[in-house]
Design a protein around this motif. Structure first.
Motif, PDB file in Angstrom:
ATOM      1  N   TYR A   1      -6.429 -14.649  -5.751  1.00  0.00           N
ATOM      2  CA  TYR A   1      -6.900 -13.414  -5.101  1.00  0.00           C
ATOM      3  C   TYR A   1      -6.485 -13.416  -3.618  1.00  0.00           C
ATOM      4  O   TYR A   1      -6.026 -12.394  -3.086  1.00  0.00           O
ATOM      5  CB  TYR A   1      -8.419 -13.291  -5.251  1.00  0.00           C
ATOM      6  N   TYR A   2      -6.656 -14.537  -2.951  1.00  0.00           N
ATOM      7  CA  TYR A   2      -6.244 -14.671  -1.545  1.00  0.00           C
ATOM      8  C   TYR A   2      -4.764 -14.303  -1.394  1.00  0.00           C
ATOM      9  O   TYR A   2      -4.390 -13.513  -0.514  1.00  0.00           O
ATOM     10  CB  TYR A   2      -6.495 -16.116  -1.089  1.00  0.00           C
ATOM     11  N   ARG A   3      -3.922 -14.864  -2.261  1.00  0.00           N
ATOM     12  CA  ARG A   3      -2.472 -14.590  -2.165  1.00  0.00           C
ATOM     13  C   ARG A   3      -2.190 -13.103  -2.325  1.00  0.00           C
ATOM     14  O   ARG A   3      -1.353 -12.530  -1.623  1.00  0.00           O
ATOM     15  CB  ARG A   3      -1.704 -15.370  -3.240  1.00  0.00           C
ATOM     16  N   GLU A   4      -2.884 -12.477  -3.249  1.00  0.00           N
ATOM     17  CA  GLU A   4      -2.702 -11.038  -3.500  1.00  0.00           C
ATOM     18  C   GLU A   4      -3.101 -10.226  -2.249  1.00  0.00           C
ATOM     19  O   GLU A   4      -2.428  -9.279  -1.869  1.00  0.00           O
ATOM     20  CB  GLU A   4      -3.593 -10.666  -4.690  1.00  0.00           C
ATOM     21  N   MET A   5      -4.202 -10.614  -1.629  1.00  0.00           N
ATOM     22  CA  MET A   5      -4.688  -9.907  -0.431  1.00  0.00           C
ATOM     23  C   MET A   5      -3.775 -10.159   0.764  1.00  0.00           C
ATOM     24  O   MET A   5      -3.558  -9.272   1.597  1.00  0.00           O
ATOM     25  CB  MET A   5      -6.122 -10.346  -0.096  1.00  0.00           C
ATOM     26  N   SER A   6      -3.235 -11.364   0.849  1.00  0.00           N
ATOM     27  CA  SER A   6      -2.315 -11.682   1.940  1.00  0.00           C
ATOM     28  C   SER A   6      -1.075 -10.785   1.859  1.00  0.00           C
ATOM     29  O   SER A   6      -0.614 -10.236   2.872  1.00  0.00           O
ATOM     30  CB  SER A   6      -1.945 -13.167   1.832  1.00  0.00           C
ATOM     31  N   ALA A   7      -0.560 -10.607   0.647  1.00  0.00           N
ATOM     32  CA  ALA A   7       0.619  -9.750   0.465  1.00  0.00           C
ATOM     33  C   ALA A   7       0.273  -8.295   0.807  1.00  0.00           C
ATOM     34  O   ALA A   7       1.046  -7.601   1.480  1.00  0.00           O
ATOM     35  CB  ALA A   7       1.125  -9.861  -0.972  1.00  0.00           C
ATOM     36  N   LEU A   8      -0.900  -7.858   0.378  1.00  0.00           N
ATOM     37  CA  LEU A   8      -1.315  -6.471   0.670  1.00  0.00           C
ATOM     38  C   LEU A   8      -1.488  -6.280   2.184  1.00  0.00           C
ATOM     39  O   LEU A   8      -1.057  -5.265   2.748  1.00  0.00           O
ATOM     40  CB  LEU A   8      -2.618  -6.150  -0.082  1.00  0.00           C
ATOM     41  N   ALA A   9      -2.093  -7.263   2.846  1.00  0.00           N
ATOM     42  CA  ALA A   9      -2.285  -7.171   4.304  1.00  0.00           C
ATOM     43  C   ALA A   9      -0.925  -7.071   5.008  1.00  0.00           C
ATOM     44  O   ALA A   9      -0.765  -6.307   5.963  1.00  0.00           O
ATOM     45  CB  ALA A   9      -3.062  -8.377   4.822  1.00  0.00           C
ATOM     46  N   GLY A  10       0.056  -7.827   4.530  1.00  0.00           N
ATOM     47  CA  GLY A  10       1.402  -7.763   5.109  1.00  0.00           C
ATOM     48  C   GLY A  10       1.978  -6.356   4.978  1.00  0.00           C
ATOM     49  O   GLY A  10       2.597  -5.836   5.915  1.00  0.00           O
ATOM     50  N   ARG A  11       1.746  -5.713   3.823  1.00  0.00           N
ATOM     51  CA  ARG A  11       2.249  -4.336   3.629  1.00  0.00           C
ATOM     52  C   ARG A  11       1.525  -3.369   4.563  1.00  0.00           C
ATOM     53  O   ARG A  11       2.142  -2.473   5.153  1.00  0.00           O
ATOM     54  CB  ARG A  11       2.065  -3.905   2.161  1.00  0.00           C
ATOM     55  N   ILE A  12       0.210  -3.558   4.703  1.00  0.00           N
ATOM     56  CA  ILE A  12      -0.547  -2.652   5.586  1.00  0.00           C
ATOM     57  C   ILE A  12      -0.099  -2.838   7.046  1.00  0.00           C
ATOM     58  O   ILE A  12       0.030  -1.872   7.797  1.00  0.00           O
ATOM     59  CB  ILE A  12      -2.066  -2.884   5.430  1.00  0.00           C
ATOM     60  N   MET A  13       0.167  -4.079   7.443  1.00  0.00           N
ATOM     61  CA  MET A  13       0.623  -4.326   8.821  1.00  0.00           C
ATOM     62  C   MET A  13       1.948  -3.598   9.090  1.00  0.00           C
ATOM     63  O   MET A  13       2.216  -3.186  10.217  1.00  0.00           O
ATOM     64  CB  MET A  13       0.767  -5.828   9.083  1.00  0.00           C
ATOM     65  N   ARG A  14       2.774  -3.449   8.061  1.00  0.00           N
ATOM     66  CA  ARG A  14       4.023  -2.694   8.252  1.00  0.00           C
ATOM     67  C   ARG A  14       3.739  -1.205   8.466  1.00  0.00           C
ATOM     68  O   ARG A  14       4.381  -0.571   9.308  1.00  0.00           O
ATOM     69  CB  ARG A  14       4.961  -2.927   7.070  1.00  0.00           C
ATOM     70  N   PHE A  15       2.763  -0.675   7.727  1.00  0.00           N
ATOM     71  CA  PHE A  15       2.351   0.724   7.982  1.00  0.00           C
ATOM     72  C   PHE A  15       1.800   0.855   9.401  1.00  0.00           C
ATOM     73  O   PHE A  15       2.059   1.827  10.104  1.00  0.00           O
ATOM     74  CB  PHE A  15       1.270   1.168   6.990  1.00  0.00           C
ATOM     75  N   PHE A  16       1.007  -0.128   9.794  1.00  0.00           N
ATOM     76  CA  PHE A  16       0.430  -0.099  11.149  1.00  0.00           C
ATOM     77  C   PHE A  16       1.542  -0.061  12.193  1.00  0.00           C
ATOM     78  O   PHE A  16       1.478   0.697  13.165  1.00  0.00           O
ATOM     79  CB  PHE A  16      -0.455  -1.334  11.383  1.00  0.00           C
ATOM     80  N   ALA A  17       2.574  -0.888  12.007  1.00  0.00           N
ATOM     81  CA  ALA A  17       3.682  -0.934  12.970  1.00  0.00           C
ATOM     82  C   ALA A  17       4.318   0.457  13.092  1.00  0.00           C
ATOM     83  O   ALA A  17       4.524   0.965  14.198  1.00  0.00           O
ATOM     84  CB  ALA A  17       4.713  -1.977  12.540  1.00  0.00           C
ATOM     85  N   LEU A  18       4.580   1.077  11.952  1.00  0.00           N
ATOM     86  CA  LEU A  18       5.210   2.413  11.981  1.00  0.00           C
ATOM     87  C   LEU A  18       4.295   3.420  12.676  1.00  0.00           C
ATOM     88  O   LEU A  18       4.758   4.247  13.470  1.00  0.00           O
ATOM     89  CB  LEU A  18       5.524   2.874  10.551  1.00  0.00           C
ATOM     90  N   ALA A  19       2.985   3.309  12.404  1.00  0.00           N
ATOM     91  CA  ALA A  19       2.030   4.250  13.005  1.00  0.00           C
ATOM     92  C   ALA A  19       1.962   4.073  14.518  1.00  0.00           C
ATOM     93  O   ALA A  19       1.575   4.996  15.238  1.00  0.00           O
ATOM     94  CB  ALA A  19       0.644   4.045  12.392  1.00  0.00           C
ATOM     95  N   LEU A  20       2.337   2.885  15.006  1.00  0.00           N
ATOM     96  CA  LEU A  20       2.302   2.614  16.451  1.00  0.00           C
ATOM     97  C   LEU A  20       3.681   2.790  17.097  1.00  0.00           C
ATOM     98  O   LEU A  20       3.920   2.306  18.200  1.00  0.00           O
ATOM     99  CB  LEU A  20       1.779   1.187  16.692  1.00  0.00           C
ATOM    100  N   ASP A  21       4.574   3.457  16.383  1.00  0.00           N
ATOM    101  CA  ASP A  21       5.941   3.688  16.897  1.00  0.00           C
ATOM    102  C   ASP A  21       6.697   2.401  17.163  1.00  0.00           C
ATOM    103  O   ASP A  21       7.453   2.295  18.134  1.00  0.00           O
ATOM    104  CB  ASP A  21       5.913   4.521  18.204  1.00  0.00           C
ATOM    105  N   LEU A  22       6.474   1.426  16.312  1.00  0.00           N
ATOM    106  CA  LEU A  22       7.170   0.142  16.433  1.00  0.00           C
ATOM    107  C   LEU A  22       8.093  -0.014  15.219  1.00  0.00           C
ATOM    108  O   LEU A  22       7.882   0.660  14.204  1.00  0.00           O
ATOM    109  CB  LEU A  22       6.152  -1.007  16.431  1.00  0.00           C
ATOM    110  N   PRO A  23       9.080  -0.906  15.326  1.00  0.00           N
ATOM    111  CA  PRO A  23       9.878  -1.177  14.125  1.00  0.00           C
ATOM    112  C   PRO A  23       8.966  -1.684  12.998  1.00  0.00           C
ATOM    113  O   PRO A  23       7.985  -2.394  13.270  1.00  0.00           O
ATOM    114  CB  PRO A  23      10.836  -2.282  14.572  1.00  0.00           C
TER     115      PRO A  23
END
Ligand SMILES: O=C(O)CCC(=O)C(=O)O
Ligand SMILES: [Fe+2]
Length: 292
Positions: A110-132
Motif C-alpha cells: 500500500y505504501y508503494r502504491e501511495m508513493s507512486a500516486l504522490a509522485g504523480r500528484i507532485m507533477r500536477f502541483f509543479a504544473l499548477a505552479l508554472d514549473l516544469p
C-alpha cells in the motif's frame, strides 16, 4: 479529493483489510510493535499515546485513537549509515508485530502504491505552479514518507472537555493521501471562512491535504489545512469505530525547502527561512508526545 487516481484497487483493499485485522488483535500483541519510547516516529501507539494538537503548541487532552506507523527504512538497505541526526530520525528502525508477516506485506505494498500516486500528484502541483512538470522529482527521489494506520475505537468512557479523536493540527510534509471510511465522529477541515467542515468519505476516492512544507515552498499561496477528528455522538445505536490510513508524503530527508520563485509576486519576499525536510519533521514529532 481525488478520484481516477490510478492506484491499484486490489492493493488498496488488501491494505485496508490487513489494517483492520491488525487493530482487531489484542493490545498485548499489538504492543509487540510498540514504540520503544514516546516520540519515536514508528511502531504502535495505543489509545491516548499521542496529542496531535501539541504540534501547534496547544495544551489539550490526549487523542482517542490508536496508530501504527512505519517509515522509509522498511525499503532500505540494512547496512546504510545515516549521515546526520535528521536522517537517523527519518530512517529509524520500524518495529513490526510478532506474527504479522501478511500485515507487513500488505501495508508495504500500500505504501508503494501511495508513493507512486504522490509522485504523480507532485507533477500536477509543479504544473499548477508554472514549473516544469518534473520540478519536484529531485526533491522526492529518496522520499522520507511514512504510512500511518489509524483506528478510533468506540468510546469506553466519557471524553474529558476538549478531547478529540485527533486534535487540531496540520500535516507536516508535502502532501497527505488519506483513505477514510464513513463513520460517526469523522474528519473535519477548517475552511478559509474559519468554520469546520465535514469531509465526506466517498468510496474509491482519497482526501489530499497540503502539508506545512508545501505551504513553505509556496510562500503561503497554498495553505496546510487545519483538520481534526471529532468525538462521535453517544447512544447512536451503532458502532462508531472508524479506521483511516494516512500516507504522509515527505520530501527527501536532506531536501532544503525554500520558497519557490514562481510563488513570489514582484517585490514580495519569502516569509520563511529555508528548512531541512528531515529537521522539520523531527521537530514536529518531538512536540506531540502525550504528557497525560
Ligand atoms: O483519521 C483521519 O481522518 C485523519 C488523521 C490525521 O489527520 C493524521 O493522523 O494526521
Ligand atoms: Fe493529519
Amino acid at each position: 479529493m481525488v478520484t481516477g487516481h490510478g492506484a491499484d484497487d486490489a492493493v488498496v483493499a488488501r491494505g485496508w483489510q490487513a489494517t483492520r485485522a491488525f487493530f482487531d488483535r489484542p493490545v498485548d500483541e499489538k504492543l509487540t510493535a510498540g514504540m520503544p519510547y514516546p516520540g519515536y516516529p514508528y511502531g504502535y501507539s495505543p489509545v491516548k499515546g499521542e496529542t496531535l494538537a501539541a504540534s501547534l503548541g496547544d495544551a489539550t487532552p490526549a487523542d482517542l485513537k490508536e496508530t501504527f506507523s512505519f517509515g522509509p527504512s522498511a525499503f532500505n538497505r540494512l547496512d546504510h549509515k545515516p549521515a546526520d541526526d535528521a536522517e537517523a530520525f527519518v530512517f529509524s528502525a520500524n518495529p513490526w508485530p510478532v506474527g504479522g508477516d501478511d500485515f507487513r506485506a500488505a501495508v508495504m505494498a500500500y505504501y508503494r502504491e501511495m508513493s507512486a500516486l504522490a509522485g504523480r500528484i507532485m507533477r500536477f502541483f509543479a504544473l499548477a505552479l508554472d514549473l516544469p512538470e518534473t520540478h519536484f522529482d529531485r526533491f522526492i527521489d529518496h522520499e522520507a514518507s511514512a504510512l500511518r494506520l489509524l483506528n478510533y475505537p468506540d468510546l469506553v468512557e466519557d471524553p474529558v472537555p476538549g478531547q478529540l479523536r485527533a486534535g487540531v493540527h496540520s500535516d507536516y510534509g508535502s502532501l497527505t493521501i488519506l483513505m477514510q471510511e464513513d463513520a460517526p465522529g469523522g474528519l473535519e477541515v477548517k475552511g478559509l471562512d474559519g468554520a469546520w467542515h465535514k469531509v465526506p468519505a466517498t468510496p474509491g476516492s482519497f482526501v489530499i491535504n497540503i502539508g506545512d512544507l508545501m505551504q513553505r515552498w509556496t510562500n503561503d499561496l497554498w495553505k496546510s489545512t487545519l483538520h481534526r477528528v471529532t468525538i462521535p455522538p453517544r447512544d447512536i445505536g451503532r458502532s462508531a469505530r472508524r479506521q483511516s490510513m494516512a500516507f504522509f508524503h515527505q520530501p527527501n530527508w536532506d531536501a532544503e525547502i525554500a520558497c519557490i520563485e514562481t510563488c513570489l509576486a514582484p517585490g514580495e519576499s519569502a516569509k520563511y527561512p529555508p528548512v531541512g525536510s528531515g529537521e522539520y519533521l523531527a521537530s514536529k514529532f518531538r512536540s506531540t508526545v502525550s504528557k497525560a
